[in-house]
Design an enzyme around this catalytic site. Structure first.
Site, PDB file in Angstrom:
ATOM      1  N   LYS A  54       0.845  -1.205   0.000  1.00 44.44           N
ATOM      2  CA  LYS A  54       0.000   0.000   0.000  1.00 44.44           C
ATOM      3  C   LYS A  54       0.875   1.248   0.000  1.00 44.44           C
ATOM      4  O   LYS A  54       0.656   2.189  -0.773  1.00 44.44           O
ATOM      5  CB  LYS A  54      -0.918   0.017   1.229  1.00 44.44           C
ATOM      6  CG  LYS A  54      -1.993  -1.051   1.203  1.00 44.44           C
ATOM      7  CD  LYS A  54      -2.733  -1.122   2.546  1.00 44.44           C
ATOM      8  CE  LYS A  54      -3.680  -2.314   2.580  1.00 44.44           C
ATOM      9  NZ  LYS A  54      -4.381  -2.453   3.867  1.00 44.44           N
ATOM     10  N   GLN A 109      -3.910  -1.187   9.559  1.00 45.17           N
ATOM     11  CA  GLN A 109      -3.946  -2.563   9.073  1.00 45.17           C
ATOM     12  C   GLN A 109      -4.542  -3.494  10.126  1.00 45.17           C
ATOM     13  O   GLN A 109      -4.149  -3.462  11.290  1.00 45.17           O
ATOM     14  CB  GLN A 109      -2.513  -3.006   8.711  1.00 45.17           C
ATOM     15  CG  GLN A 109      -2.425  -4.392   8.124  1.00 45.17           C
ATOM     16  CD  GLN A 109      -3.112  -4.515   6.763  1.00 45.17           C
ATOM     17  OE1 GLN A 109      -3.067  -3.597   5.947  1.00 45.17           O
ATOM     18  NE2 GLN A 109      -3.762  -5.633   6.523  1.00 45.17           N
ATOM     19  N   ASP A 160     -10.478   3.354   4.416  1.00 54.22           N
ATOM     20  CA  ASP A 160     -10.962   1.970   4.381  1.00 54.22           C
ATOM     21  C   ASP A 160     -12.497   1.911   4.398  1.00 54.22           C
ATOM     22  O   ASP A 160     -13.080   0.871   4.097  1.00 54.22           O
ATOM     23  CB  ASP A 160     -10.442   1.188   5.603  1.00 54.22           C
ATOM     24  CG  ASP A 160      -9.213   0.347   5.275  1.00 54.22           C
ATOM     25  OD1 ASP A 160      -9.089  -0.090   4.112  1.00 54.22           O
ATOM     26  OD2 ASP A 160      -8.392   0.123   6.183  1.00 54.22           O
TER      27      ASP A 160
END
Ligand code: NDP
Length: 270
Positions: A53, A97, A120
């Site tokens: 990412k 994460q 997200d």
């Protein structure tokens, strides 16, 4: 094999080109989009995901930072980092994460992220926006699936979509996005009886189960579009991954199908 292949790598490359162009346009106006990725602990898969990412964002021209915290971090230490990123004007997106190491509360951390920086799309405000048809940030994997459907001319409107899996990360937002595009949506899970029969009624079948090659030809209506979100290790092989769909048998029946690897996976980061 009868099914056409949905090439996620190719569509992901297009998405990345678009993003790079949009980033360049923003930079010309004096704004460099900034992404912060937060990794707590040293889970090997998470290390790979976060590194990808961070690198992809940088390659596309963004300001990209990876924050690594030790596995021994406290809830307060992770929370403090998130709040600092919320205040940082150089950061526009925050990815924490998952999973967090045992003992840390992911839901509480997600609730701390500024909903405007919650790229997200996991903050309850963005989840609520998605289900109430308001603009907001949408989880990337289901968004990537919608993009794949569009790229291959599959309009969900009026179709029966069956989503197998009801996680907050994939199954539920997938169902919401398909519903918003006027599909009739059925959500299945581990307590669904007669799963093959329900799946066989799907014009669009999305598998997000986490069970290696569970969805075989008998789950699939002839000509259906089959989207395989699953990423499962293959026992006995160090680096091989396969999906939730048994590709070889499913491709004999489906009209269009995503392979694993090379289907949904590349869309997630893009
Ligand atoms: P979760 O484990 O959170 O959810 C799995 C879902 O599948 C649950 O809702 C569960 O039901 C359901 N399920 C489990 N077993 C069965 C069964 N036998 N029959 C019917 N339903 C079942 O997984 P995620 O949603 O996070 O991920 C799903 C898969 O997608 C995984 O393989 C993951 O690695 C992959 N993934 C891939 C991504 C990508 O970029 N391509 C991104 C994210 C995930 P219940 O709720 O009842 O327990």
């Amino acid at each position: 094999m009868t099914a056409g292949i949905i090439d996620g790598k190719q569509v992901a490359a297009q998405v990345q080109e678009e993003v790079a162009r949009e980033v360049a346009a923003l930079k010309e106006k004096g704004l460099t989009p900034g992404l912060a990725v937060v990794l707590v602990g040293d889970d090997p898969a998470s290390q790979v995901y976060t590194a990808n990412k961070e690198r992809t964002a940088r390659e596309l021209g963004m300001h990209s930072v990876l924050h690594r915290l030790p596995a021994t971090s406290t809830q307060d230490e992770v929370a403090e980092l998130v709040m600092q990123l919320n205040r940082d004007p150089a950061i526009h997106g925050i990815l924490v994460q998952s999973p967090l190491p045992k003992g840390l509360d992911m839901d509480a951390i997600i609730r701390l992220i500024d909903p405007l920086k919650d790229v997200d799309g996991f903050h309850p405000e963005n989840v609520g926006r998605l289900w109430t048809g308001q603009d907001g940030l949408v989880p990337c994997t289901p968004a990537g699936v919608m993009r794949l459907l569009d790229a291959y001319g599959v309009d969900p409107k009026g179709k029966h979509a069956v989503v197998v899996g009801r996680s907050n990360i994939v199954g539920k937002p997938m169902a919401a996005l398909l519903l918003a595009r006027h599909a009739t949506v059925t959500i299945c899970h581990s307590r669904t009886p007669d799963l093959p029969e329900t799946c066989r009624r799907a014009d669009i079948l999305v598998a997000a189960v986490g069970k290696l090659q569970m969805i075989t030809a008998e789950y699939i209506k002839p000509g259906a579009v089959v989207i395989d979100v699953g990423i499962n290790p293959v026992p006995g092989f160090k680096k091989r991954i396969r999906g939730d769909v048994d590709f070889d048998s499913a491709a004999q029946v489906a009209g269009l199908i995503t392979p694993v690897p090379g289907g949904v996976g590349p869309m997630t980061i893009a």
